[in-house]
Design a protein around this motif. Structure first.
Motif, PDB file in Angstrom:
ATOM      1  N   ASP A 196       0.810  -1.218   0.000  1.00 21.66           N
ATOM      2  CA  ASP A 196       0.000   0.000   0.000  1.00 21.66           C
ATOM      3  C   ASP A 196       0.847   1.273   0.000  1.00 21.66           C
ATOM      4  O   ASP A 196       0.349   2.359   0.299  1.00 21.66           O
ATOM      5  N   ARG A 197       2.130   1.150  -0.319  1.00 24.15           N
ATOM      6  CA  ARG A 197       3.011   2.317  -0.417  1.00 24.15           C
ATOM      7  C   ARG A 197       3.354   2.549  -1.877  1.00 24.15           C
ATOM      8  O   ARG A 197       3.830   1.651  -2.570  1.00 24.15           O
ATOM      9  N   LEU A 198       3.119   3.777  -2.350  1.00 23.99           N
ATOM     10  CA  LEU A 198       3.362   4.106  -3.748  1.00 23.99           C
ATOM     11  C   LEU A 198       4.849   4.297  -4.012  1.00 23.99           C
ATOM     12  O   LEU A 198       5.505   5.092  -3.340  1.00 23.99           O
ATOM     13  N   VAL A 199       5.377   3.551  -4.978  1.00 29.60           N
ATOM     14  CA  VAL A 199       6.800   3.698  -5.334  1.00 29.60           C
ATOM     15  C   VAL A 199       6.967   4.224  -6.751  1.00 29.60           C
ATOM     16  O   VAL A 199       8.086   4.471  -7.196  1.00 29.60           O
ATOM     17  N   GLY A 200       5.848   4.419  -7.486  1.00 31.41           N
ATOM     18  CA  GLY A 200       5.948   4.955  -8.837  1.00 31.41           C
ATOM     19  C   GLY A 200       4.656   4.719  -9.600  1.00 31.41           C
ATOM     20  O   GLY A 200       3.664   4.234  -9.057  1.00 31.41           O
ATOM     21  N   VAL A 201       4.671   5.100 -10.873  1.00 33.50           N
ATOM     22  CA  VAL A 201       3.547   4.896 -11.769  1.00 33.50           C
ATOM     23  C   VAL A 201       4.080   4.383 -13.097  1.00 33.50           C
ATOM     24  O   VAL A 201       5.089   4.883 -13.604  1.00 33.50           O
ATOM     25  N   MET A 202       3.418   3.375 -13.656  1.00 30.17           N
ATOM     26  CA  MET A 202       3.755   2.878 -14.982  1.00 30.17           C
ATOM     27  C   MET A 202       2.635   3.252 -15.944  1.00 30.17           C
ATOM     28  O   MET A 202       1.451   3.046 -15.637  1.00 30.17           O
ATOM     29  N   ALA A 203       2.977   3.837 -17.099  1.00 31.83           N
ATOM     30  CA  ALA A 203       1.950   4.235 -18.056  1.00 31.83           C
ATOM     31  C   ALA A 203       2.434   3.945 -19.466  1.00 31.83           C
ATOM     32  O   ALA A 203       3.617   4.127 -19.781  1.00 31.83           O
ATOM     33  N   VAL A 204       1.497   3.502 -20.324  1.00 30.71           N
ATOM     34  CA  VAL A 204       1.830   3.211 -21.721  1.00 30.71           C
ATOM     35  C   VAL A 204       0.728   3.759 -22.634  1.00 30.71           C
ATOM     36  O   VAL A 204      -0.456   3.758 -22.274  1.00 30.71           O
ATOM     37  N   TYR A 205       1.143   4.260 -23.812  1.00 26.72           N
ATOM     38  CA  TYR A 205       0.232   4.613 -24.894  1.00 26.72           C
ATOM     39  C   TYR A 205       0.485   3.632 -26.034  1.00 26.72           C
ATOM     40  O   TYR A 205       1.635   3.266 -26.304  1.00 26.72           O
TER      41      TYR A 205
END
Length: 216
Positions: A42-51
């Motif tokens: 439950d701890r945010l370490v980043g975000v992954m995003a793709v188009y």
């Protein structure tokens, strides 16, 4: 995604109001977007995003979610490894700057740690003693049988009369001379393996001063 900690996906990048720069997306002929918060406990370490330029199916989005979970664990592992290296380096600097000799020994009686003060006191370089028998390196011959018996007793029972106490004993320099030291030994168990740390202070000058004072 970071604020909500929820995944976001769409197959209508050009018309979805949640996409920030839809004009850029249309120019690039982008069709779909998928973004995932990278969470560890439950701890945010980043975000992954793709188009991508084609619609994303449910299976693909699920696979990307699994990839995100693996990336989150990888980031956390790298952070933990970096923190461990920093902690180990800090400990090494503390040991190296100690005024006492700090000597580590494994359950086989072999030297595994040897700081710069140990080099000064005993006359052995670290690269010369790592892996050597501690008894044959710094314990006077007359004390070696007692040293071996004490080690065997501790490994068998977990008890030892010299552990976690400050005692005075004789030690051996590289040149063969014996001298008095103040010794403290602590035992550790890491991963099921026994090891020992010894903190050793040369008290030869203090003993000589005490003797001169007594003779007055």
């Amino acid at each position: 995604i970071a604020e909500s900690r929820r995944a976001l996906s769409t197959n209508d990048v050009g018309g979805d109001g949640r996409i920030g720069d839809r004009a850029w997306a249309r120019r690039e002929r982008l069709v779909a977007f998928a973004g995932y918060p990278l969470l560890v406990d439950d701890r945010l370490v980043g975000v992954m995003a793709v188009y991508v330029r084609e619609p994303l199916g449910d299976d693909t989005r699920a696979a990307l979610g699994s990839v995100g979970d693996a990336i989150a664990l990888g980031i956390e592992r790298r952070r933990a490894e970096a923190a461990l290296r920093e902690s180990e380096e800090r400990l090494r600097l503390v040991i190296e700057s100690a005024l006492d000799a700090v000597v580590a020994m494994d359950a086989d009686g072999r030297i595994r740690g040897w700081n710069s003060q140990a080099e000064t006191i005993f006359g052995w370089r670290r690269d010369e003693v790592i892996g050597r028998s501690l008894a044959e390196t710094i314990v006077p011959p007359s004390h070696r049988s007692a040293h071996a018996a004490g080690l065997a007793r501790f490994l068998a029972t977990g008890e030892g009369p010299v552990l976690s106490r400050r005692i005075e004993v004789m030690a051996l320099r590289r040149n063969g001379t014996e001298f008095p030291v103040e010794l403290t030994v602590t035992a550790l168990t890491v991963g099921g393996a026994r090891s020992f740390s010894a903190f050793i202070r040369d008290i030869g000058e203090r003993k000589q001063a005490e003797q001169r004072f007594a003779e007055r």
